[in-house]
Design a protein around this motif. Sequence first.
Motif, short mmCIF file in Angstrom:
data_model
loop_
_atom_site.label_atom_id
_atom_site.label_comp_id
_atom_site.label_asym_id
_atom_site.label_seq_id
_atom_site.Cartn_x
_atom_site.Cartn_y
_atom_site.Cartn_z
N GLY A 1 0.56 -1.74 0.15
CA GLY A 1 -0.04 -0.28 0.05
C GLY A 1 1.13 0.98 -0.08
O GLY A 1 0.56 2.27 -0.80
N ALA A 2 2.24 1.21 0.65
CA ALA A 2 2.38 2.74 0.72
C ALA A 2 3.61 2.96 -0.38
O ALA A 2 3.49 3.69 -0.81
CB ALA A 2 3.71 2.10 2.06
N ALA A 3 3.53 1.68 -1.37
CA ALA A 3 4.63 2.10 -2.45
C ALA A 3 3.86 1.78 -3.01
O ALA A 3 3.84 3.32 -4.33
CB ALA A 3 5.15 0.80 -2.58
N ILE A 4 2.55 1.98 -3.39
CA ILE A 4 1.22 2.46 -4.44
C ILE A 4 1.09 3.39 -4.26
O ILE A 4 0.81 4.02 -5.11
CB ILE A 4 -0.28 1.29 -4.26
CG1 ILE A 4 0.75 0.17 -5.16
CG2 ILE A 4 -0.62 1.86 -5.38
CD1 ILE A 4 -0.01 -1.67 -4.72
N GLY A 5 0.60 4.28 -3.04
CA GLY A 5 0.62 5.30 -2.52
C GLY A 5 1.42 5.43 -2.76
O GLY A 5 1.06 7.38 -4.00
N SER A 6 2.72 6.45 -2.65
CA SER A 6 3.44 7.15 -2.96
C SER A 6 3.61 7.28 -4.75
O SER A 6 4.05 8.50 -5.21
CB SER A 6 5.03 6.08 -2.84
OG SER A 6 5.04 5.97 -2.02
N ILE A 7 3.27 5.96 -6.01
CA ILE A 7 3.34 6.17 -7.03
C ILE A 7 1.70 7.30 -6.83
O ILE A 7 1.99 8.37 -7.74
CB ILE A 7 2.80 4.82 -7.62
CG1 ILE A 7 4.66 3.95 -7.85
CG2 ILE A 7 2.43 5.23 -8.77
CD1 ILE A 7 3.65 2.34 -7.57
N ILE A 8 1.12 7.17 -6.45
CA ILE A 8 -0.36 7.83 -6.89
C ILE A 8 0.11 9.35 -6.35
O ILE A 8 0.12 10.16 -7.38
CB ILE A 8 -1.45 7.11 -5.91
CG1 ILE A 8 -2.27 6.35 -6.55
CG2 ILE A 8 -2.54 7.91 -5.97
CD1 ILE A 8 -2.64 5.20 -5.41
N ALA A 9 0.83 9.35 -5.18
CA ALA A 9 1.14 10.40 -4.61
C ALA A 9 1.81 11.72 -5.88
O ALA A 9 1.91 12.21 -5.76
CB ALA A 9 1.46 10.58 -3.17
N SER A 10 2.75 11.06 -6.52
CA SER A 10 3.56 11.69 -7.20
C SER A 10 2.66 12.03 -8.80
O SER A 10 3.00 13.27 -9.33
CB SER A 10 4.69 11.05 -7.56
OG SER A 10 4.05 9.59 -8.21
N LYS A 11 1.66 11.63 -8.68
CA LYS A 11 1.24 11.83 -9.76
C LYS A 11 0.33 13.64 -9.59
O LYS A 11 0.66 14.08 -10.17
CB LYS A 11 0.02 10.72 -10.52
CG LYS A 11 -0.98 10.96 -10.91
CD LYS A 11 0.34 11.00 -12.65
CE LYS A 11 -0.69 10.21 -13.77
NZ LYS A 11 -0.01 10.35 -15.23
N TRP A 12 0.46 13.65 -7.84
CA TRP A 12 -0.35 14.36 -7.54
C TRP A 12 0.54 15.32 -6.85
O TRP A 12 0.06 16.83 -6.62
CB TRP A 12 -2.05 14.17 -6.56
CG TRP A 12 -3.29 13.99 -8.14
CD1 TRP A 12 -3.73 14.93 -8.51
CD2 TRP A 12 -3.18 13.37 -7.59
NE1 TRP A 12 -4.30 14.75 -8.98
CE2 TRP A 12 -4.21 13.33 -8.78
CE3 TRP A 12 -2.83 11.73 -8.26
CZ2 TRP A 12 -5.36 12.40 -9.68
CZ3 TRP A 12 -3.11 10.93 -8.70
CH2 TRP A 12 -4.63 11.01 -9.76
N GLY A 13 1.83 15.42 -6.55
CA GLY A 13 2.58 16.14 -6.31
C GLY A 13 2.98 16.36 -5.19
O GLY A 13 2.40 17.75 -4.51
#
Length: 183
Positions: A26-38
């Motif tokens: 979850g944390a790794a996937i969340g980081s991918i999502i977070a990077s998309k929105w800065g």
Amino acid sequence: MSLEALGQVVAKAAPLLGSALGGSAGAAIGSIIASKWGGNIDSSEELIQRIESDPQAHLKLIEIQSNHEIELQRIQLMESETQLKERENARQRETTLAQAGKRDITPALLAYLLTLGILSALYYLFIHRVPTENKELIIAIVSALSTVWIGAMAYFHGSSAGSRAKDSSIHHEDNKHSTIEMR
């Protein structure tokens, strides 16, 4: 807020991606999502606000899911296999104890306590009014308690996947014996 809350928002557009946020990756996937929105995964509430205010969020989430679909499916499969192995190991432990003439009452005691806890919580919620400022906390606690209770019941009564595998195995064994007898 948590990864679970983020997962619920993401799952509206990209179900596979949203469900993976609740797992071990979850944390790794969340980081991918977070990077998309800065944004920052450690500030999931802010990240949720960014996603919800973005008119292109639906497309971006589908794009992330599409780009990582095979890996997301692999992660979910591994988590399912891990859960099945853990359940199998727990049942094997019970079988070994039974064969040795011993019994550990701890799992049964915990199941009874969880059942009592969930019934008490539900009774309380129907009888008493929950203050508005505590509603989210109470919902989270009852949800977590329900999830653990479901796991305990699956341990004692089997899961549908485990039952199907057992039924399939029994059916296969019956067919082998029938074939042997017919020869």
